[in-house]
Design a protein around this motif. Structure first.
Motif, PDB file in Angstrom:
ATOM      1  N   GLU A  18     -12.655  24.308   4.368  1.00 41.84           N
ATOM      2  CA  GLU A  18     -13.636  23.255   4.218  1.00 41.84           C
ATOM      3  C   GLU A  18     -14.661  23.254   5.344  1.00 41.84           C
ATOM      4  N   PHE A  19     -14.292  23.838   6.481  1.00 41.43           N
ATOM      5  CA  PHE A  19     -15.201  23.773   7.624  1.00 41.43           C
ATOM      6  C   PHE A  19     -15.551  25.145   8.179  1.00 41.43           C
ATOM      7  N   ASP A  20     -14.989  26.184   7.566  1.00 40.37           N
ATOM      8  CA  ASP A  20     -15.274  27.541   7.994  1.00 40.37           C
ATOM      9  C   ASP A  20     -14.985  27.712   9.500  1.00 40.37           C
ATOM     10  N   MET A  21     -13.939  27.028   9.967  1.00 42.42           N
ATOM     11  CA  MET A  21     -13.597  27.100  11.381  1.00 42.42           C
ATOM     12  C   MET A  21     -12.517  28.139  11.592  1.00 42.42           C
ATOM     13  N   ASN A  22     -12.834  29.059  12.480  1.00 44.10           N
ATOM     14  CA  ASN A  22     -11.880  30.100  12.809  1.00 44.10           C
ATOM     15  C   ASN A  22     -11.087  29.669  14.030  1.00 44.10           C
ATOM     16  N   VAL A  23      -9.816  29.399  13.864  1.00 44.05           N
ATOM     17  CA  VAL A  23      -9.068  28.869  15.005  1.00 44.05           C
ATOM     18  C   VAL A  23      -7.818  29.689  15.325  1.00 44.05           C
ATOM     19  N   ILE A  44       0.864  -1.183   0.000  1.00 43.34           N
ATOM     20  CA  ILE A  44       0.000   0.000   0.000  1.00 43.34           C
ATOM     21  C   ILE A  44       0.897   1.229   0.000  1.00 43.34           C
ATOM     22  N   PHE A  45       0.773   2.048  -1.051  1.00 43.25           N
ATOM     23  CA  PHE A  45       1.639   3.228  -1.076  1.00 43.25           C
ATOM     24  C   PHE A  45       0.851   4.509  -0.826  1.00 43.25           C
ATOM     25  N   ASP A  46      -0.468   4.395  -0.776  1.00 41.90           N
ATOM     26  CA  ASP A  46      -1.261   5.596  -0.499  1.00 41.90           C
ATOM     27  C   ASP A  46      -2.708   5.205  -0.261  1.00 41.90           C
ATOM     28  N   SER A  47      -3.472   6.127   0.280  1.00 41.70           N
ATOM     29  CA  SER A  47      -4.902   5.891   0.414  1.00 41.70           C
ATOM     30  C   SER A  47      -5.619   7.227   0.356  1.00 41.70           C
ATOM     31  N   VAL A  48      -6.861   7.186  -0.081  1.00 43.61           N
ATOM     32  CA  VAL A  48      -7.661   8.415  -0.054  1.00 43.61           C
ATOM     33  C   VAL A  48      -9.000   8.088   0.591  1.00 43.61           C
ATOM     34  N   PHE A  49      -9.630   9.111   1.103  1.00 46.23           N
ATOM     35  CA  PHE A  49     -10.934   8.923   1.713  1.00 46.23           C
ATOM     36  C   PHE A  49     -11.995   9.438   0.764  1.00 46.23           C
ATOM     37  N   THR A 106     -12.292   4.530   8.252  1.00 41.09           N
ATOM     38  CA  THR A 106     -11.391   5.642   8.577  1.00 41.09           C
ATOM     39  C   THR A 106      -9.990   5.395   8.054  1.00 41.09           C
ATOM     40  N   ALA A 107      -9.330   6.517   7.731  1.00 42.55           N
ATOM     41  CA  ALA A 107      -8.000   6.460   7.144  1.00 42.55           C
ATOM     42  C   ALA A 107      -7.008   5.779   8.080  1.00 42.55           C
ATOM     43  N   LYS A 108      -7.286   5.843   9.389  1.00 37.04           N
ATOM     44  CA  LYS A 108      -6.352   5.277  10.359  1.00 37.04           C
ATOM     45  C   LYS A 108      -6.087   3.789  10.137  1.00 37.04           C
ATOM     46  N   MET A 124     -12.204  18.142  12.993  1.00 35.90           N
ATOM     47  CA  MET A 124     -10.937  17.403  13.114  1.00 35.90           C
ATOM     48  C   MET A 124     -11.154  15.923  12.811  1.00 35.90           C
ATOM     49  N   GLU A 125     -12.277  15.397  13.308  1.00 32.75           N
ATOM     50  CA  GLU A 125     -12.569  13.986  13.059  1.00 32.75           C
ATOM     51  C   GLU A 125     -12.723  13.731  11.568  1.00 32.75           C
ATOM     52  N   LYS A 126     -13.392  14.667  10.890  1.00 38.52           N
ATOM     53  CA  LYS A 126     -13.557  14.515   9.440  1.00 38.52           C
ATOM     54  C   LYS A 126     -12.214  14.594   8.725  1.00 38.52           C
ATOM     55  N   LEU A 127     -11.374  15.526   9.162  1.00 40.45           N
ATOM     56  CA  LEU A 127     -10.065  15.656   8.518  1.00 40.45           C
ATOM     57  C   LEU A 127      -9.246  14.382   8.719  1.00 40.45           C
ATOM     58  N   GLN A 128      -9.394  13.804   9.905  1.00 39.65           N
ATOM     59  CA  GLN A 128      -8.619  12.610  10.204  1.00 39.65           C
ATOM     60  C   GLN A 128      -9.061  11.421   9.356  1.00 39.65           C
ATOM     61  N   LEU A 129     -10.343  11.443   8.930  1.00 35.16           N
ATOM     62  CA  LEU A 129     -10.831  10.365   8.081  1.00 35.16           C
ATOM     63  C   LEU A 129      -9.965  10.217   6.846  1.00 35.16           C
ATOM     64  N   ASN A 130      -9.533  11.335   6.278  1.00 33.31           N
ATOM     65  CA  ASN A 130      -8.702  11.190   5.083  1.00 33.31           C
ATOM     66  C   ASN A 130      -7.265  11.636   5.287  1.00 33.31           C
ATOM     67  N   ASP A 131      -6.895  11.901   6.496  1.00 29.33           N
ATOM     68  CA  ASP A 131      -5.507  12.245   6.753  1.00 29.33           C
ATOM     69  C   ASP A 131      -5.098  11.581   8.059  1.00 29.33           C
ATOM     70  N   ALA A 132      -4.629  10.349   7.929  1.00 25.46           N
ATOM     71  CA  ALA A 132      -4.343   9.556   9.118  1.00 25.46           C
ATOM     72  C   ALA A 132      -3.151  10.103   9.883  1.00 25.46           C
ATOM     73  N   SER A 133      -2.357  10.941   9.249  1.00 24.12           N
ATOM     74  CA  SER A 133      -1.163  11.420   9.948  1.00 24.12           C
ATOM     75  C   SER A 133      -1.479  12.547  10.921  1.00 24.12           C
ATOM     76  N   LEU A 134      -2.717  13.045  10.857  1.00 27.44           N
ATOM     77  CA  LEU A 134      -3.120  14.072  11.818  1.00 27.44           C
ATOM     78  C   LEU A 134      -3.561  13.391  13.111  1.00 27.44           C
ATOM     79  N   THR A 135      -2.995  13.828  14.229  1.00 25.03           N
ATOM     80  CA  THR A 135      -3.477  13.309  15.510  1.00 25.03           C
ATOM     81  C   THR A 135      -3.975  14.470  16.351  1.00 25.03           C
ATOM     82  N   PHE A 136      -4.907  14.185  17.245  1.00 23.84           N
ATOM     83  CA  PHE A 136      -5.340  15.259  18.147  1.00 23.84           C
ATOM     84  C   PHE A 136      -5.931  14.687  19.423  1.00 23.84           C
TER      85      PHE A 136
END
Lengths: 594, 376
Positions: A356-361, A194-199, A263-265, A312-324
């Motif tokens: 994508e989420f209109d989140m002001n952080v 496996i060299f890559d994955s997408v959600f 999930t991407a994880k 964040m949960e949605k982002l993690q679905l397609n980006d497993a390298s993000l942890t929080f």
């Protein structure tokens, strides 16, 4: 299998990889002119804007040469240091690589480290000089660099231009003639990398793989060796411009699998797909990707905390390298401590939250993870300055180190060295690639890189120096926590762990920078830097004494109302810390020190 | 009661601080006057029920008009609109335009108030602002107007100029007071985008006066004018014997007004509109009978915020009774909460259910208004 060619492209950002790839797709008629959106491979908006490929993809082309039909699989690789592990897995899936060098710029650090990876994996290298159409192309000079680097012959280097199409036919011919067909045995048990994955929000996680041995059929029961999870191969297929279903894929093929993974994880790049009934060993080289840079991410408005979590949960679905994980700060309230692969990854996440989420952080000053050995013999990992135990209980602290390659024009060697030494670097070696270009190898604490290293490197080298690194391990360091106080109140979100020798100048510069960034308010604001109870620097933001509009007649009222409304909205985006209003950018002040 | 504003967009030269719409090309003056008259005629129905309490010629430089032209405009307004018996009619005038001929001519018009653009009695200041008159003309023009029998005179002064000292400003104030005018408008210099001063500031050719110094000038102005019997009835406006500018006061009391001419604003409680900011476009639009203005419809929030910025500027302040009568509960509650902080800090005072700015509050009035603003 003998007519399959799997190859990737090694190139520095902006060296024209995507444009040249587009040409290959065009000439092999994989994409019709109508479908030809510039730079097909970079499909995410953000990728197109930044001109870099964040996630790797693959695409299959048909090509006929001398009456023989070939299947060419181009495996795209991300071009940034944060994603070097993903690059290594893409490379491992190939038998050949196009080495694309910008004829106007020459070889960059990124290219070299990826090239070494390719050579390590025994890939055949096809050297290409791109952007030959530009008037400032310097083919001979750059050819010399390439010859020095890979020891090829001058005539083996293809001169090309993604823009005009020059050299594209020759590249295709070389792919067929030079890149070997994949090895492996279709009769052996299934072993796919496996060299890559997408959600995909409808289909779940789609994993991309290359079959090293064996054959896979639709409906097979498969197992991912490293995660030990089992699935049903609901759908398999190849990647053309879109996905095309197949019943069977065999050794050497590059394809995708859909198996209801949520999930991407669950899909780890580098993992091996095998059959449940006839399993094999894992393909070597698998690593768990670990975040290296950590920062607090807080909603501006406390009410948005749950929305931020959902995002964040949605982002993690397609980006497993993000942890929080949840975190709270006295200054910023409830938020998350996030782990990123690197600085670019952090920026991308921040931007995706916004777009994508209109989140002001508010993102706090990033830091690395430290290993703290306590006097009681324990070792704890600290991801956050405020997590540092009391100094009396600390025996010693270790911080992560990197080995970095920097390629720069010889003119800038002095300034690059000064910068790296300032950042507590140790020079390991210095090589001249040509008379004008040098490669410097430095060992540096990663914690120094996450501050303002990139920007500084770019500015002292007029944008020319390139930089690449890999983690080497942990080393002891004399670190202290630098705190910032506003009107006597400590702002935990502004604390940083830094080397003791830098603490005083850093404290002073932090105070100066914050003085610039915090707007004047109705009272004086004392900004102080402290180590423990000791104040080491101080600045004052003077109170506003006068804020009055001279005239406000019939024609001024609308405009003035709008102006004050805008200001008020701006203030709403500020964070109230004690009685002080602090703008978002102040929390990243430490990154922008001059 | 309502007001009429007429914008005369011509100036012989442009002053370095001024951001009002104007042109130095007089070529279209005749066309402008006829377009203006058309607009005055077209819009008469908008104020049919209202008595006109004030008419104001602003600019630009209205004193570039001929007496006959002024009379023409006024006659037309008189014919189409219902003027109050004690209508205030103000003409803004440049000192250098106030020639004996012009002044005696004015007596034949219904103009009963002059607002003279004195700005300063200091030659250096006047030159730096690119004014056309000198300090001598500043003095003589006012005296001449008084001698011509104009009994309601206002003069404009500007302070907070780059390098202006407290002594310079004191001297200006004393000269103004010595002239026995009825009304003084004293403005702190504002650097508006698009003006020469703004460019100078951005390119470092001039420096803004330090806060402390401009605050001192403001304080000096307040105390000196108060001593001399002037009442500060708005942040920048001072009157003797209650000779307030009726016209300007109406803006702050949110009375209806019609604005004629390019860039002029109009207000009718529900909407604010503004004519195009270009003489050429204005003439074309009037000529072709097409739209020559933009407008915004005021939401309750807009109206509330407008109330904050207009009323708090005046000595009459924000009335909690007016608030209750005109705005919903959420606005009233919000206001009370926000105002409380400023009552505590003594930036606001509360007397007879009216909130007004204290002297300290005056200095930071924009900030206070912003806090009182309601923004969803």
């Amino acid at each position: 299998m003998n007519n399959i060619r799997n190859f990737c492209i090694i190139a520095h950002i902006d060296h024209g990889k995507s444009t040249l790839a587009d040409r290959l797709l065009e000439v092999t008629k994989t994409v019709s002119g109508r479908e030809m959106k510039a730079q097909v491979l970079d499909s995410m908006d953000l990728e197109q804007e930044r001109g870099i490929t964040i996630k790797s993809h693959a695409i299959q082309m048909d090509y006929v040469q001398d009456g023989e039909k070939y299947v060419l699989n181009l495996i795209d690789t991300p071009g940034h240091v944060d994603f070097s592990y993903e690059v290594s897995r893409s490379i491992a899936a190939c038998e050949g690589a196009l080495l694309i060098i910008d004829a106007t710029q020459g070889i960059q650090a990124q290219t070299i480290s990826n090239l070494y990876l390719a050579i390590e994996h025994d890939l055949e290298i096809i050297p290409i000089l791109n952007k030959m159409d530009l008037p400032n192309a310097m083919p001979e000079v750059v050819e010399d660099q390439i010859i020095d680097l890979i020891g090829c012959k001058r005539e083996e280097i293809i001169r090309a231009s993604g823009k005009t199409g020059e050299g594209v036919d020759e590249i295709l011919r070389n792919i067929v003639e030079i890149v070997p067909a994949p090895k492996g045995n279709p009769e052996e048990p299934l072993q796919a990398l496996i060299f890559d994955s997408v959600f995909n929000s409808f289909r779940g996680v789609i994993a991309y793989f290359k079959i090293v041995n064996g054959t896979i059929n639709q409906g097979d029961s498969v197992k991912f060796v490293n995660t030990k999870k089992e699935y049903n191969a609901d759908e398999i297929g190849v990647l053309r411009l879109g996905m095309e279903k197949r019943k069977t894929l065999s050794t050497g093929d590059v394809g995708y699998i859909i198996s209801g993974i949520k999930t991407a994880k669950e899909v780890k790049v580098g993992d091996t797909i095998t059959h449940k009934e006839r399993p094999t060993l894992a393909i070597s080289g698998f690593e768990e990707v670990k975040p290296m840079v950590f920062a607090g991410v807080y909603p501006i408005d406390a009410e948005d905390y749950e929305d931020l979590r959902a995002a964040m949960e949605k982002l993690q679905l397609n980006d497993a390298s993000l942890t929080f994980e949840p975190e709270s700060s006295a200054a910023l309230g409830f938020g998350f401590r996030c782990g990123f692969l690197g600085m670019l990854h952090m920026e991308i996440i921040q931007e995706r939250l916004d777009r994508e989420f209109d989140m002001n952080v508010i993102t706090t000053v990033p830091n690395v993870s430290y290993k703290v050995h306590t006097t009681s013999g324990e070792t704890i990992t600290v991801y956050n300055p405020s997590g540092l135990p009391a100094s009396t209980t600390i025996d010693d602290i270790e911080e992560p180190y990197i080995r970095s390659q920097i390629i720069t024009k010889s003119d800038f060697i002095g300034s690059v060295m000064t910068l790296c030494l300032e950042k507590r670097g140790t020079l390991i070696k210095q090589d001249y690639l040509t008379a004008e270009r040098a490669e410097l190898t430095f060992d540096l604490p990663l914690g120094e890189i996450v501050f303002d290293f990139y920007d500084k490197l770019k500015s002292i080298s007029k944008g020319y120096a390139s930089f690449d690194y890999h983690i080497t391990g942990y080393k002891p360091a004399k670190l202290v926590r630098l705190d910032i106080l506003l009107n006597g109140e400590m702002v935990d979100a502004l604390s940083s762990l830094i080397h003791f020798d830098n603490a005083y100048p850093m404290g002073r510069r932090m105070c100066e920078k914050l003085k610039e960034l915090i707007p004047r308010q109705q009272f004086d604001i004392a900004i102080q830097a402290a180590i423990g109870a000791k104040i080491i620097a101080r600045e004052t933001v003077k109170a506003v004494r006068k804020d009055v509009t001279a005239k406000c007649y019939g024609g001024d009222i609308s405009r003035k109302r709008k102006l004050l409304e805008k200001q008020k909205k701006g203030k709403k985006r500020m964070k109230q810390v004690g009685n002080v209003e602090v703008p978002q950018n102040a929390f990243l002040a430490v990154l922008k020190l001059d | 009661m309502a007001g009429i504003y007429i914008h005369i967009p011509f100036c012989k030269t442009k002053c370095h601080y001024c951001d009002f719409y104007k042109t130095t090309d007089f070529g279209a003056k005749v066309d402008f006057l006829s377009a203006l008259k058309k607009e005055i005629e077209w819009r008469k129905s908008e104020l049919e029920q209202e008595e006109i309490a004030s008419i104001y010629f602003g600019g630009g430089t209205p004193s570039v008009l001929k007496i006959a032209e002024i009379n023409d405009i006024l006659a037309l307004i008189d014919q189409l609109y219902k003027l109050s018996t004690d209508v205030e009619i103000t003409l803004e005038a440049n000192p250098d335009d106030l020639t004996p001929e012009f002044l005696s001519g004015l007596k034949t018009t219904c103009i009963n108030r002059l607002s003279i653009g004195t700005q300063s009695f200091n030659d250096h200041d006047l030159k730096s602002m690119n004014r056309r008159h000198n300090s001598q003309q500043a003095l003589t023009s006012i005296r001449a107007a008084q001698e011509a029998g104009i009994t309601n005179i206002s003069i404009d002064l500007i302070y907070g100029l780059p390098n202006q000292t407290l002594e310079d400003w004191t001297d200006n104030i004393e000269k103004a007071l010595s002239l026995n005018v009825q009304h003084i408008s004293a403005y702190h210099l504002t650097y508006h985008e698009g003006t020469v001063f703004y460019d100078y500031l951005k390119t470092g050719k001039i420096k803004e006066l330090p806060d402390e110094l401009s605050l001192q000038q403001f304080k000096l102005l307040l105390s000196r004018l108060q001593q001399a019997g002037f009442e500060q009835y708005e942040i920048s406006n001072f009157a003797r014997n209650r000779l307030y500018s009726k016209h300007n006061k109406a803006y702050w009391e949110r009375k209806k007004y019609l604005g004629f001419g390019p860039s002029a604003h109009s207000y009718d409680h529900q909407t604010r509109r503004w004519n195009v900011l270009s003489l050429k476009k204005y003439l074309q639009a009037i000529e072709t009978n097409s739209n020559f203005f933009e407008q915004e419809v005021l939401s309750e929030q807009d109206q509330y915020n407008d109330y904050m910025i207009t009323s708090l500027r005046t000595k009459w302040g924000i009335s909690s009774i007016y608030l209750k009568e005109n705005f919903g509960e959420k606005f009233v509650e919000y206001f009370k909460n926000e105002a409380e902080k400023y009552l505590d800090s003594k930036h606001l005072r509360l007397d007879n259910s009216c909130y007004t700015l204290s002297t300290e509050g005056l200095f930071i009035s924009d900030r206070i208004m912003e806090e009182l603003f309601f923004v969803e």
